[in-house]
Design a protein around this motif. Sequence first.
Motif, PDB file in Angstrom:
ATOM      1  N   TYR A 156      -0.306   2.611   6.915  1.00 20.58           N
ATOM      2  CA  TYR A 156      -0.211   2.759   5.707  1.00 20.58           C
ATOM      3  C   TYR A 156      -0.256   1.440   4.499  1.00 20.58           C
ATOM      4  N   SER A 157       0.763   0.793   4.848  1.00 17.96           N
ATOM      5  CA  SER A 157       1.246   0.042   3.966  1.00 17.96           C
ATOM      6  C   SER A 157       0.114  -1.615   3.942  1.00 17.96           C
ATOM      7  N   GLN A 158      -0.203  -1.317   5.378  1.00 19.07           N
ATOM      8  CA  GLN A 158      -1.638  -2.565   5.588  1.00 19.07           C
ATOM      9  C   GLN A 158      -2.794  -1.950   5.351  1.00 19.07           C
ATOM     10  N   MET A 159      -2.999  -0.443   4.624  1.00 15.44           N
ATOM     11  CA  MET A 159      -4.566   0.330   3.687  1.00 15.44           C
ATOM     12  C   MET A 159      -4.330  -0.460   2.342  1.00 15.44           C
ATOM     13  N   ILE A 160      -3.068  -0.408   2.134  1.00 21.06           N
ATOM     14  CA  ILE A 160      -2.388  -0.497   1.081  1.00 21.06           C
ATOM     15  C   ILE A 160      -3.138  -1.979   0.184  1.00 21.06           C
ATOM     16  N   ARG A 161      -2.785  -3.028   1.375  1.00 21.76           N
ATOM     17  CA  ARG A 161      -2.780  -4.488   0.961  1.00 21.76           C
ATOM     18  C   ARG A 161      -4.096  -4.813   1.229  1.00 21.76           C
ATOM     19  N   ASN A 162      -5.116  -3.770   1.784  1.00 20.59           N
ATOM     20  CA  ASN A 162      -6.241  -3.722   1.741  1.00 20.59           C
ATOM     21  C   ASN A 162      -7.275  -3.176   0.822  1.00 20.59           C
ATOM     22  N   LEU A 163      -6.912  -1.996   0.159  1.00 21.54           N
ATOM     23  CA  LEU A 163      -7.065  -2.022  -0.999  1.00 21.54           C
ATOM     24  C   LEU A 163      -7.244  -2.769  -2.373  1.00 21.54           C
ATOM     25  N   ALA A 164      -5.774  -3.747  -2.151  1.00 23.72           N
ATOM     26  CA  ALA A 164      -5.760  -4.066  -3.114  1.00 23.72           C
ATOM     27  C   ALA A 164      -6.513  -5.881  -3.123  1.00 23.72           C
ATOM     28  N   ASN A 165      -6.863  -5.806  -1.932  1.00 23.60           N
ATOM     29  CA  ASN A 165      -7.621  -7.131  -1.032  1.00 23.60           C
ATOM     30  C   ASN A 165      -9.038  -6.762  -2.199  1.00 23.60           C
ATOM     31  N   THR A 166      -9.354  -5.355  -1.528  1.00 24.31           N
ATOM     32  CA  THR A 166     -10.686  -5.195  -1.671  1.00 24.31           C
ATOM     33  C   THR A 166     -11.321  -4.713  -3.349  1.00 24.31           C
ATOM     34  N   TYR A 167     -10.142  -4.641  -4.648  1.00 21.99           N
ATOM     35  CA  TYR A 167     -10.386  -4.066  -5.614  1.00 21.99           C
ATOM     36  C   TYR A 167     -10.398  -4.470  -6.412  1.00 21.99           C
ATOM     37  N   GLY A 168      -9.274  -5.943  -5.577  1.00 19.53           N
ATOM     38  CA  GLY A 168      -8.558  -7.133  -6.890  1.00 19.53           C
ATOM     39  C   GLY A 168      -7.355  -6.913  -7.522  1.00 19.53           C
ATOM     40  N   CYS A 169      -6.786  -5.628  -7.057  1.00 17.60           N
ATOM     41  CA  CYS A 169      -5.542  -5.008  -7.872  1.00 17.60           C
ATOM     42  C   CYS A 169      -4.092  -6.122  -7.468  1.00 17.60           C
ATOM     43  N   GLY A 170      -3.190  -5.765  -8.367  1.00 19.27           N
ATOM     44  CA  GLY A 170      -2.135  -7.049  -7.862  1.00 19.27           C
ATOM     45  C   GLY A 170      -1.188  -5.889  -6.737  1.00 19.27           C
ATOM     46  N   LEU A 171      -0.668  -6.213  -5.922  1.00 17.93           N
ATOM     47  CA  LEU A 171       0.251  -6.066  -4.900  1.00 17.93           C
ATOM     48  C   LEU A 171       1.013  -6.606  -4.991  1.00 17.93           C
ATOM     49  N   ILE A 172       2.293  -4.727  -4.636  1.00 21.92           N
ATOM     50  CA  ILE A 172       3.702  -5.565  -4.299  1.00 21.92           C
ATOM     51  C   ILE A 172       4.183  -4.948  -3.286  1.00 21.92           C
ATOM     52  N   ASP A 173       4.642  -6.000  -2.693  1.00 19.77           N
ATOM     53  CA  ASP A 173       4.562  -5.627  -1.442  1.00 19.77           C
ATOM     54  C   ASP A 173       6.629  -5.104  -0.854  1.00 19.77           C
ATOM     55  N   ILE A 174       6.655  -3.789  -1.880  1.00 16.96           N
ATOM     56  CA  ILE A 174       8.004  -3.049  -1.272  1.00 16.96           C
ATOM     57  C   ILE A 174       8.372  -3.251   0.638  1.00 16.96           C
ATOM     58  N   ARG A 175       7.247  -3.383   1.067  1.00 17.89           N
ATOM     59  CA  ARG A 175       7.314  -2.133   2.788  1.00 17.89           C
ATOM     60  C   ARG A 175       8.371  -3.696   2.710  1.00 17.89           C
ATOM     61  N   LYS A 176       7.826  -5.086   2.835  1.00 17.11           N
ATOM     62  CA  LYS A 176       7.829  -5.622   3.367  1.00 17.11           C
ATOM     63  C   LYS A 176       9.158  -6.458   3.045  1.00 17.11           C
TER      64      LYS A 176
END
Length: 220
Positions: A156-176
């Motif tokens: 699910y974390s990777q899905m969120i990273r992908n969504l950030a890339n797709t829609y040009g969102c900022g990303l805070i990778d808390i899991r990492k």
Amino acid sequence: MKKILLSLSLLILLTSMQIQKTNKIIFFGDSITQAGVNPGGYISMMQDKIKQGVAPKYELIGSGIGGNKIYDLYLRLQEDVLDKKPDVVVIYIGVNDIWHKQGSQTGTDPDKFIAFYSAIIKKLQASNIKVIVCTPAVIGERTDFSNAMDGDLNLYSQMIRNLANTYGCGLIDIRKAFLDYNMVNNPQNKESGILTSDRVHLNQAGNQMLAELMFKGLSK
């Protein structure tokens, strides 16, 4: 001449007002965000830094409800977010979508998770709101990947990273960030007590770390 000076003064005043405009930021999530506004919570820690003048001047609003999943956020998006006209929305969700699969079998399948998440992002961006998405942190802090939900958390974390890339969102990778911290600071492979109090919800160190991650994410 007086009219010119008056116009220049008005222009300077308006420019100053724009520079001093406080960004309204809504943190949109579940019980971790709900607890974030309590004393010692990550949102309260951020507000303390703002009051002390050692952090950018933001107006912070916590909009977290315990037990919420991605579709709960979608259902309350209008009233709890859009109607408040924020400049930025930080979406921090996913733990219950994963965790509740094991307990009450009411989690969220990956395809539905992506669909609801995408719909939320699109609605926010359609209102010219900056969107920052966050990966879910942990459900158990063991560092040998023996926590039962590690596989889904990574997925699910990777899905969120992908969504950030797709829609040009900022990303805070808390899991990492949490995994990296535990690898260094949890040599005894404890299930909790490093950044969480109960495997999921944050202790003081976890709230402090999250506050720092949020400030860093907002500054990008």
